[in-house]
Design a protein around this motif. Structure first.
Motif, mmCIF file in Angstrom:
data_model
loop_
_atom_site.group_PDB
_atom_site.id
_atom_site.type_symbol
_atom_site.label_atom_id
_atom_site.label_comp_id
_atom_site.label_asym_id
_atom_site.label_seq_id
_atom_site.Cartn_x
_atom_site.Cartn_y
_atom_site.Cartn_z
ATOM 1 N N ILE A 2 31.279 48.078 38.904
ATOM 2 C CA ILE A 2 30.396 47.129 38.207
ATOM 3 C C ILE A 2 31.086 46.644 36.936
ATOM 4 O O ILE A 2 31.528 47.447 36.114
ATOM 5 N N ASN A 3 31.162 45.334 36.784
ATOM 6 C CA ASN A 3 31.801 44.749 35.609
ATOM 7 C C ASN A 3 30.749 44.016 34.776
ATOM 8 O O ASN A 3 30.037 43.166 35.303
ATOM 9 N N PHE A 4 30.648 44.366 33.463
ATOM 10 C CA PHE A 4 29.753 43.568 32.621
ATOM 11 C C PHE A 4 30.499 42.832 31.526
ATOM 12 O O PHE A 4 29.913 42.123 30.712
ATOM 13 N N SER A 5 31.827 42.992 31.499
ATOM 14 C CA SER A 5 32.628 42.248 30.529
ATOM 15 C C SER A 5 32.610 40.763 30.884
ATOM 16 O O SER A 5 32.418 40.397 32.048
ATOM 17 N N ALA A 6 32.826 39.929 29.868
ATOM 18 C CA ALA A 6 32.968 38.491 30.122
ATOM 19 C C ALA A 6 34.255 38.223 30.912
ATOM 20 O O ALA A 6 34.425 37.146 31.482
ATOM 21 N N TYR A 7 35.156 39.204 30.915
ATOM 22 C CA TYR A 7 36.423 39.081 31.663
ATOM 23 C C TYR A 7 36.370 40.002 32.873
ATOM 24 O O TYR A 7 35.637 40.983 32.872
ATOM 25 N N LYS A 8 37.211 39.698 33.845
ATOM 26 C CA LYS A 8 37.247 40.555 35.045
ATOM 27 C C LYS A 8 38.100 41.783 34.743
ATOM 28 O O LYS A 8 39.317 41.682 34.616
ATOM 29 N N ASN A 9 37.472 42.943 34.632
ATOM 30 C CA ASN A 9 38.199 44.180 34.311
ATOM 31 C C ASN A 9 38.756 44.883 35.546
ATOM 32 O O ASN A 9 39.515 45.840 35.422
ATOM 33 N N PHE A 10 38.349 44.436 36.742
ATOM 34 C CA PHE A 10 38.914 45.012 37.964
ATOM 35 C C PHE A 10 39.977 44.061 38.501
ATOM 36 O O PHE A 10 39.901 42.840 38.297
ATOM 37 N N GLU A 11 40.944 44.616 39.206
ATOM 38 C CA GLU A 11 41.990 43.785 39.812
ATOM 39 C C GLU A 11 41.386 43.007 40.985
ATOM 40 O O GLU A 11 40.372 43.414 41.557
ATOM 41 N N PRO A 12 42.044 41.887 41.363
ATOM 42 C CA PRO A 12 41.485 41.073 42.452
ATOM 43 C C PRO A 12 41.310 41.858 43.762
ATOM 44 O O PRO A 12 40.437 41.544 44.562
ATOM 45 N N ASN A 13 42.133 42.900 43.963
ATOM 46 C CA ASN A 13 42.024 43.662 45.219
ATOM 47 C C ASN A 13 41.041 44.839 45.137
ATOM 48 O O ASN A 13 41.087 45.737 45.977
ATOM 49 N N VAL A 14 40.131 44.826 44.136
ATOM 50 C CA VAL A 14 39.163 45.927 43.990
ATOM 51 C C VAL A 14 38.369 46.150 45.290
ATOM 52 O O VAL A 14 37.989 47.272 45.624
ATOM 53 N N LYS A 15 38.164 45.071 46.035
ATOM 54 C CA LYS A 15 37.336 45.183 47.254
ATOM 55 C C LYS A 15 38.042 45.966 48.356
ATOM 56 O O LYS A 15 37.412 46.354 49.336
ATOM 57 N N ASP A 16 39.341 46.214 48.206
ATOM 58 C CA ASP A 16 40.052 47.050 49.192
ATOM 59 C C ASP A 16 39.543 48.493 49.137
ATOM 60 O O ASP A 16 39.648 49.235 50.102
ATOM 61 N N LYS A 17 39.021 48.898 47.965
ATOM 62 C CA LYS A 17 38.587 50.288 47.793
ATOM 63 C C LYS A 17 37.067 50.409 47.629
ATOM 64 O O LYS A 17 36.474 51.383 48.081
ATOM 65 N N ALA A 18 36.450 49.425 46.939
ATOM 66 C CA ALA A 18 35.026 49.576 46.587
ATOM 67 C C ALA A 18 34.134 49.410 47.810
ATOM 68 O O ALA A 18 34.459 48.661 48.732
ATOM 69 N N SER A 19 32.978 50.121 47.794
ATOM 70 C CA SER A 19 31.975 49.870 48.834
ATOM 71 C C SER A 19 31.045 48.754 48.359
ATOM 72 O O SER A 19 30.577 47.938 49.146
ATOM 73 N N ILE A 20 30.798 48.740 47.041
ATOM 74 C CA ILE A 20 29.965 47.685 46.450
ATOM 75 C C ILE A 20 30.649 47.214 45.174
ATOM 76 O O ILE A 20 31.117 48.032 44.366
ATOM 77 N N TYR A 21 30.688 45.892 44.997
ATOM 78 C CA TYR A 21 31.292 45.321 43.784
ATOM 79 C C TYR A 21 30.274 44.368 43.157
ATOM 80 O O TYR A 21 29.771 43.451 43.818
#
Ligand code: NAD
Length: 304
Positions: free
Chosen positions: A260-279
Protein backbone atom coordinates in the motif's frame (compact mmCIF):
# COMPACT_ATOMS: atom_id res chain seq x y z
CA UNK A 1 1.07 -12.40 -12.49
CA UNK A 2 -1.95 -12.66 -10.21
CA UNK A 3 -1.71 -9.36 -8.34
CA UNK A 4 -4.95 -7.45 -7.86
CA UNK A 5 -4.69 -3.67 -7.99
CA UNK A 6 -7.28 -2.09 -5.72
CA UNK A 7 -8.03 1.56 -6.42
CA UNK A 8 -9.08 4.06 -3.75
CA UNK A 9 -12.17 4.93 -5.82
CA UNK A 10 -13.47 1.36 -5.48
CA UNK A 11 -12.89 1.40 -1.70
CA UNK A 12 -14.71 4.73 -1.23
CA UNK A 13 -17.85 3.81 -3.15
CA UNK A 14 -19.80 2.37 -0.21
CA UNK A 15 -18.74 5.24 2.09
CA UNK A 16 -19.75 7.86 -0.45
CA UNK A 17 -23.12 6.20 -0.95
CA UNK A 18 -23.71 6.01 2.80
CA UNK A 19 -22.76 9.69 3.29
CA UNK A 20 -24.92 10.83 0.37
CA UNK A 21 -27.92 8.74 1.48
CA UNK A 22 -27.61 9.99 5.08
CA UNK A 23 -27.51 13.64 3.98
CA UNK A 24 -30.42 13.22 1.53
CA UNK A 25 -32.68 11.12 3.72
CA UNK A 26 -32.25 13.36 6.77
CA UNK A 27 -32.33 16.62 4.78
CA UNK A 28 -29.33 17.99 6.68
CA UNK A 29 -26.74 20.53 5.50
CA UNK A 30 -23.39 19.74 7.15
CA UNK A 31 -20.93 22.55 6.49
CA UNK A 32 -17.17 22.13 6.26
CA UNK A 33 -14.75 25.07 6.08
CA UNK A 34 -11.20 24.53 4.81
CA UNK A 35 -8.48 27.12 5.49
CA UNK A 36 -5.68 27.36 2.95
CA UNK A 37 -2.87 29.62 4.20
CA UNK A 38 0.03 28.25 2.18
CA UNK A 39 1.10 28.09 -1.48
CA UNK A 40 1.55 24.32 -1.36
CA UNK A 41 0.42 22.80 -4.69
CA UNK A 42 -0.35 19.43 -3.07
CA UNK A 43 -2.60 21.18 -0.51
CA UNK A 44 -4.39 23.06 -3.29
CA UNK A 45 -4.95 19.82 -5.19
CA UNK A 46 -6.27 18.16 -2.04
CA UNK A 47 -8.60 21.14 -1.44
CA UNK A 48 -9.92 20.95 -5.01
CA UNK A 49 -10.51 17.20 -4.72
CA UNK A 50 -12.31 17.78 -1.38
CA UNK A 51 -14.55 20.43 -2.98
CA UNK A 52 -15.45 18.06 -5.84
CA UNK A 53 -16.31 15.13 -3.57
CA UNK A 54 -18.28 17.31 -1.17
CA UNK A 55 -20.34 18.68 -4.05
CA UNK A 56 -21.13 15.13 -5.20
CA UNK A 57 -22.12 13.88 -1.75
CA UNK A 58 -24.08 16.95 -0.57
CA UNK A 59 -21.60 18.39 1.94
CA UNK A 60 -21.46 22.18 1.86
CA UNK A 61 -17.70 22.87 1.54
CA UNK A 62 -16.16 26.35 1.56
CA UNK A 63 -12.46 26.96 0.92
CA UNK A 64 -11.22 30.12 2.66
CA UNK A 65 -7.82 31.34 1.44
CA UNK A 66 -5.99 33.63 3.85
CA UNK A 67 -2.59 34.83 5.07
CA UNK A 68 -1.04 32.71 7.76
CA UNK A 69 -0.93 35.71 10.12
CA UNK A 70 -4.75 36.01 10.08
CA UNK A 71 -5.42 32.26 10.28
CA UNK A 72 -5.72 32.00 14.07
CA UNK A 73 -8.43 34.70 14.26
CA UNK A 74 -10.31 33.14 11.36
CA UNK A 75 -10.28 29.71 13.02
CA UNK A 76 -11.68 31.26 16.23
CA UNK A 77 -14.41 32.97 14.20
CA UNK A 78 -15.34 29.62 12.60
CA UNK A 79 -15.27 27.92 16.03
CA UNK A 80 -17.95 30.37 17.18
CA UNK A 81 -20.09 30.16 14.03
CA UNK A 82 -23.03 27.75 14.55
CA UNK A 83 -23.36 27.36 10.79
CA UNK A 84 -19.91 25.74 10.55
CA UNK A 85 -19.86 22.08 11.63
CA UNK A 86 -16.33 21.12 10.68
CA UNK A 87 -12.99 22.92 10.29
CA UNK A 88 -10.01 21.77 8.26
CA UNK A 89 -6.61 23.48 7.98
CA UNK A 90 -4.17 22.62 5.21
CA UNK A 91 -0.74 22.06 6.75
CA UNK A 92 2.10 22.96 6.79
CA UNK A 93 1.28 26.59 7.60
CA UNK A 94 4.35 27.69 9.58
CA UNK A 95 6.04 24.29 9.37
CA UNK A 96 7.05 24.27 13.04
CA UNK A 97 5.51 24.00 16.50
CA UNK A 98 3.14 26.84 15.72
CA UNK A 99 1.26 24.39 13.48
CA UNK A 100 0.75 22.16 16.52
CA UNK A 101 -0.60 25.18 18.38
CA UNK A 102 -3.04 25.91 15.53
CA UNK A 103 -4.24 22.29 15.59
CA UNK A 104 -5.34 22.96 19.15
CA UNK A 105 -6.98 26.29 18.34
CA UNK A 106 -9.56 24.37 16.30
CA UNK A 107 -12.47 23.51 18.63
CA UNK A 108 -12.52 19.73 19.30
CA UNK A 109 -16.21 19.70 18.45
CA UNK A 110 -15.37 20.89 14.92
CA UNK A 111 -12.06 19.12 14.41
CA UNK A 112 -12.77 16.89 11.38
CA UNK A 113 -9.11 15.94 11.08
CA UNK A 114 -8.88 14.65 14.66
CA UNK A 115 -5.64 16.54 15.31
CA UNK A 116 -6.47 18.30 18.60
CA UNK A 117 -4.72 16.99 21.70
CA UNK A 118 -7.76 15.21 23.15
CA UNK A 119 -8.36 13.06 20.08
CA UNK A 120 -4.65 12.36 19.56
CA UNK A 121 -4.26 11.39 23.24
CA UNK A 122 -7.32 9.11 23.12
CA UNK A 123 -6.02 7.45 19.96
CA UNK A 124 -2.59 6.69 21.44
CA UNK A 125 -4.20 5.44 24.66
CA UNK A 126 -6.74 3.28 22.83
CA UNK A 127 -9.68 5.22 24.30
CA UNK A 128 -12.37 4.80 21.68
CA UNK A 129 -15.31 6.78 23.11
CA UNK A 130 -15.71 10.30 24.46
CA UNK A 131 -18.42 9.32 26.95
CA UNK A 132 -18.86 6.59 29.59
CA UNK A 133 -22.05 5.36 27.88
CA UNK A 134 -19.98 4.71 24.72
CA UNK A 135 -22.35 6.59 22.43
CA UNK A 136 -19.84 9.15 21.08
CA UNK A 137 -16.93 7.69 19.15
CA UNK A 138 -13.65 9.63 19.11
CA UNK A 139 -12.51 11.28 15.88
CA UNK A 140 -9.50 9.56 14.30
CA UNK A 141 -7.09 11.44 11.97
CA UNK A 142 -8.30 11.06 8.37
CA UNK A 143 -5.32 9.49 6.56
CA UNK A 144 -4.51 6.87 9.24
CA UNK A 145 -8.25 6.10 9.43
CA UNK A 146 -8.40 5.83 5.63
CA UNK A 147 -5.59 3.26 5.68
CA UNK A 148 -7.42 1.26 8.37
CA UNK A 149 -10.49 1.26 6.07
CA UNK A 150 -8.31 0.11 3.15
CA UNK A 151 -7.04 -2.79 5.29
CA UNK A 152 -10.60 -3.68 6.32
CA UNK A 153 -11.76 -3.59 2.70
CA UNK A 154 -9.05 -5.90 1.42
CA UNK A 155 -9.50 -8.35 4.29
CA UNK A 156 -6.39 -7.77 6.40
CA UNK A 157 -8.69 -7.25 9.39
CA UNK A 158 -10.10 -10.64 10.38
CA UNK A 159 -13.86 -10.19 11.06
CA UNK A 160 -14.02 -13.53 12.91
CA UNK A 161 -11.98 -11.99 15.75
CA UNK A 162 -13.54 -9.56 18.26
CA UNK A 163 -13.59 -5.84 17.44
CA UNK A 164 -10.33 -4.30 18.68
CA UNK A 165 -8.25 -7.48 18.10
CA UNK A 166 -8.80 -8.07 14.41
CA UNK A 167 -5.15 -7.64 13.38
CA UNK A 168 -3.90 -10.27 15.82
CA UNK A 169 -1.17 -12.27 14.08
CA UNK A 170 -0.55 -9.76 11.28
CA UNK A 171 2.92 -8.31 10.74
CA UNK A 172 2.78 -4.86 9.19
CA UNK A 173 5.59 -2.49 8.21
CA UNK A 174 4.81 1.25 7.98
CA UNK A 175 7.53 3.34 6.32
CA UNK A 176 6.88 6.90 7.54
CA UNK A 177 6.64 8.04 11.16
CA UNK A 178 5.28 11.56 10.75
CA UNK A 179 2.97 12.89 13.46
CA UNK A 180 0.20 13.30 10.88
CA UNK A 181 0.20 9.83 9.34
CA UNK A 182 2.88 7.25 10.14
CA UNK A 183 3.07 7.33 13.95
CA UNK A 184 -0.71 7.45 14.56
CA UNK A 185 -1.16 4.72 11.94
CA UNK A 186 1.38 2.44 13.64
CA UNK A 187 -0.38 3.02 16.97
CA UNK A 188 -3.86 2.33 15.58
CA UNK A 189 -2.74 -0.91 13.91
CA UNK A 190 -0.93 -2.08 17.04
CA UNK A 191 -3.93 -1.17 19.22
CA UNK A 192 -6.01 -3.36 16.89
CA UNK A 193 -3.67 -6.28 17.63
CA UNK A 194 -1.07 -6.12 14.85
CA UNK A 195 2.69 -6.23 15.29
CA UNK A 196 3.96 -3.14 13.53
CA UNK A 197 7.42 -2.14 12.42
CA UNK A 198 7.48 1.65 12.14
CA UNK A 199 10.30 2.92 9.94
CA UNK A 200 11.60 6.45 9.65
CA UNK A 201 14.79 8.00 8.35
CA UNK A 202 16.56 7.32 11.68
CA UNK A 203 15.56 3.76 12.47
CA UNK A 204 12.93 1.13 13.14
CA UNK A 205 10.59 0.82 16.12
CA UNK A 206 8.26 -2.02 17.05
CA UNK A 207 4.68 -1.27 18.16
CA UNK A 208 2.71 -4.17 19.72
CA UNK A 209 0.36 -5.28 22.51
CA UNK A 210 2.56 -8.20 23.51
CA UNK A 211 2.03 -11.96 23.20
CA UNK A 212 -1.66 -12.90 23.34
CA UNK A 213 -2.49 -9.16 23.22
CA UNK A 214 -2.10 -9.02 27.00
CA UNK A 215 -1.69 -5.22 26.97
CA UNK A 216 -4.72 -2.92 26.67
CA UNK A 217 -2.86 -0.44 24.52
CA UNK A 218 0.29 -0.73 22.42
CA UNK A 219 3.83 -0.24 23.67
CA UNK A 220 6.85 0.82 21.63
CA UNK A 221 10.47 -0.43 21.51
CA UNK A 222 13.46 0.76 19.54
CA UNK A 223 15.08 -1.99 17.48
CA UNK A 224 18.36 -2.49 15.64
CA UNK A 225 16.58 -4.00 12.66
CA UNK A 226 17.26 -2.92 9.11
CA UNK A 227 14.72 -2.82 6.30
CA UNK A 228 16.28 -6.03 4.94
CA UNK A 229 15.32 -7.82 8.18
CA UNK A 230 11.67 -6.82 8.33
CA UNK A 231 10.37 -6.40 4.76
CA UNK A 232 10.81 -10.06 3.77
CA UNK A 233 8.68 -11.20 6.75
CA UNK A 234 5.95 -8.54 6.56
CA UNK A 235 2.41 -9.51 5.51
CA UNK A 236 1.65 -5.89 4.67
CA UNK A 237 4.00 -3.06 3.67
CA UNK A 238 2.58 0.47 3.84
CA UNK A 239 4.77 3.29 2.61
CA UNK A 240 4.62 7.10 2.58
CA UNK A 241 8.08 8.46 1.85
CA UNK A 242 7.80 11.89 0.23
CA UNK A 243 10.54 11.38 -2.36
CA UNK A 244 10.39 10.49 -6.07
CA UNK A 245 13.60 8.46 -5.82
CA UNK A 246 12.70 6.30 -2.80
CA UNK A 247 11.84 2.78 -3.96
CA UNK A 248 11.40 -0.42 -1.97
CA UNK A 249 13.22 -3.19 -3.85
CA UNK A 250 10.68 -5.72 -5.08
CA UNK A 251 13.28 -8.42 -4.42
CA UNK A 252 12.90 -7.76 -0.65
CA UNK A 253 9.13 -8.24 -0.58
CA UNK A 254 7.56 -11.47 0.63
CA UNK A 255 5.67 -13.37 -2.08
CA UNK A 256 1.98 -12.52 -1.70
CA UNK A 257 2.60 -9.32 0.28
CA UNK A 258 -0.05 -6.59 0.45
CA UNK A 259 1.58 -3.37 -0.78
CA UNK A 260 0.00 0.00 0.00
CA UNK A 261 1.41 3.36 -1.05
CA UNK A 262 0.15 6.64 0.42
CA UNK A 263 3.03 8.84 -0.68
CA UNK A 264 2.41 11.35 -3.46
CA UNK A 265 5.23 9.45 -5.21
CA UNK A 266 5.35 5.80 -6.16
CA UNK A 267 7.46 4.16 -3.43
CA UNK A 268 7.21 0.67 -4.96
CA UNK A 269 9.08 -0.37 -8.09
CA UNK A 270 7.04 -0.83 -11.29
CA UNK A 271 7.40 -4.63 -10.96
CA UNK A 272 5.82 -4.72 -7.45
CA UNK A 273 2.94 -6.73 -8.93
CA UNK A 274 5.33 -9.64 -9.62
CA UNK A 275 5.35 -10.30 -5.86
CA UNK A 276 2.29 -8.59 -4.32
CA UNK A 277 -1.09 -10.28 -4.00
CA UNK A 278 -2.79 -6.90 -3.61
CA UNK A 279 -1.43 -3.49 -4.58
CA UNK A 280 -3.08 -0.22 -3.51
CA UNK A 281 -1.30 2.62 -5.36
CA UNK A 282 -2.89 5.55 -3.44
CA UNK A 283 -5.40 6.31 -0.69
CA UNK A 284 -6.20 10.04 -1.18
CA UNK A 285 -9.86 9.50 -2.14
CA UNK A 286 -10.45 7.34 0.95
CA UNK A 287 -9.00 10.15 3.10
CA UNK A 288 -11.59 12.58 1.74
CA UNK A 289 -14.38 10.07 2.43
CA UNK A 290 -13.13 9.81 6.05
CA UNK A 291 -13.12 13.60 6.29
CA UNK A 292 -16.81 13.61 5.36
CA UNK A 293 -17.56 10.72 7.70
CA UNK A 294 -15.89 12.57 10.58
CA UNK A 295 -17.89 15.68 9.65
CA UNK A 296 -21.19 13.79 9.94
CA UNK A 297 -20.12 12.41 13.31
CA UNK A 298 -19.35 15.95 14.55
CA UNK A 299 -22.62 17.26 13.08
CA UNK A 300 -24.57 14.67 15.06
CA UNK A 301 -22.69 15.50 18.29
CA UNK A 302 -23.44 19.21 17.80
CA UNK A 303 -27.09 18.60 16.98
CA UNK A 304 -28.00 15.69 19.20
P1 NAD B 1 6.68 14.03 6.43
O1 NAD B 1 7.78 14.66 5.65
O2 NAD B 1 6.11 14.70 7.61
O3 NAD B 1 7.16 12.58 6.91
C1 NAD B 1 7.90 11.72 6.09
C2 NAD B 1 8.25 10.47 6.87
O4 NAD B 1 8.98 9.60 6.01
C3 NAD B 1 9.14 10.72 8.09
O5 NAD B 1 8.76 9.86 9.14
C4 NAD B 1 10.53 10.36 7.58
O6 NAD B 1 11.43 9.97 8.59
C5 NAD B 1 10.20 9.21 6.66
N1 NAD B 1 11.25 9.03 5.66
C6 NAD B 1 11.74 9.94 4.80
N2 NAD B 1 12.73 9.38 4.06
C7 NAD B 1 12.85 8.10 4.48
C8 NAD B 1 13.69 7.03 4.12
N3 NAD B 1 14.60 7.15 3.18
N4 NAD B 1 13.53 5.85 4.76
C9 NAD B 1 12.60 5.70 5.72
N5 NAD B 1 11.77 6.67 6.10
C10 NAD B 1 11.89 7.87 5.49
O7 NAD B 1 5.52 13.72 5.35
P2 NAD B 1 3.97 13.31 5.56
O8 NAD B 1 3.15 14.50 5.86
O9 NAD B 1 3.87 12.15 6.46
O10 NAD B 1 3.62 12.87 4.07
C11 NAD B 1 4.30 11.79 3.47
C12 NAD B 1 3.73 11.51 2.09
O11 NAD B 1 2.38 11.08 2.22
C13 NAD B 1 3.71 12.71 1.17
O12 NAD B 1 4.03 12.30 -0.14
C14 NAD B 1 2.28 13.19 1.25
O13 NAD B 1 1.88 13.86 0.07
C15 NAD B 1 1.55 11.88 1.42
N6 NAD B 1 0.26 12.03 2.13
C16 NAD B 1 -0.81 11.42 1.58
C17 NAD B 1 -2.04 11.51 2.19
C18 NAD B 1 -3.21 10.83 1.56
O14 NAD B 1 -3.10 10.22 0.53
N7 NAD B 1 -4.33 10.84 2.16
C19 NAD B 1 -2.17 12.23 3.36
C20 NAD B 1 -1.06 12.82 3.94
C21 NAD B 1 0.18 12.69 3.31
Amino acid sequence: MSCKTVLAKEITESFRKEIKDTINSRGIHPRLVGFLANQDQAALKYAEATAKTCLETGVDFELRKCNREELEDLIIEANEDDNVHGILVYYPVFGDRQDQYLQNVVDCQKDVEGLCHKYVYNMYHNIRYLDKEETKKCIIPCTPLAIVKVLEYIGVYNPVLPYGNRLHGRLITVINRSEIVGRPLAALLANDGGKVYSVDINGIQEFHRGPGLRLKKHEVHDTNFKLEDIIPISDVVITGVPSPTYKIPTSLLRDGVIAINFSAYKNFEPNVKDKASIYVPSVGKVTIAMLERNLLRLYDCQNG
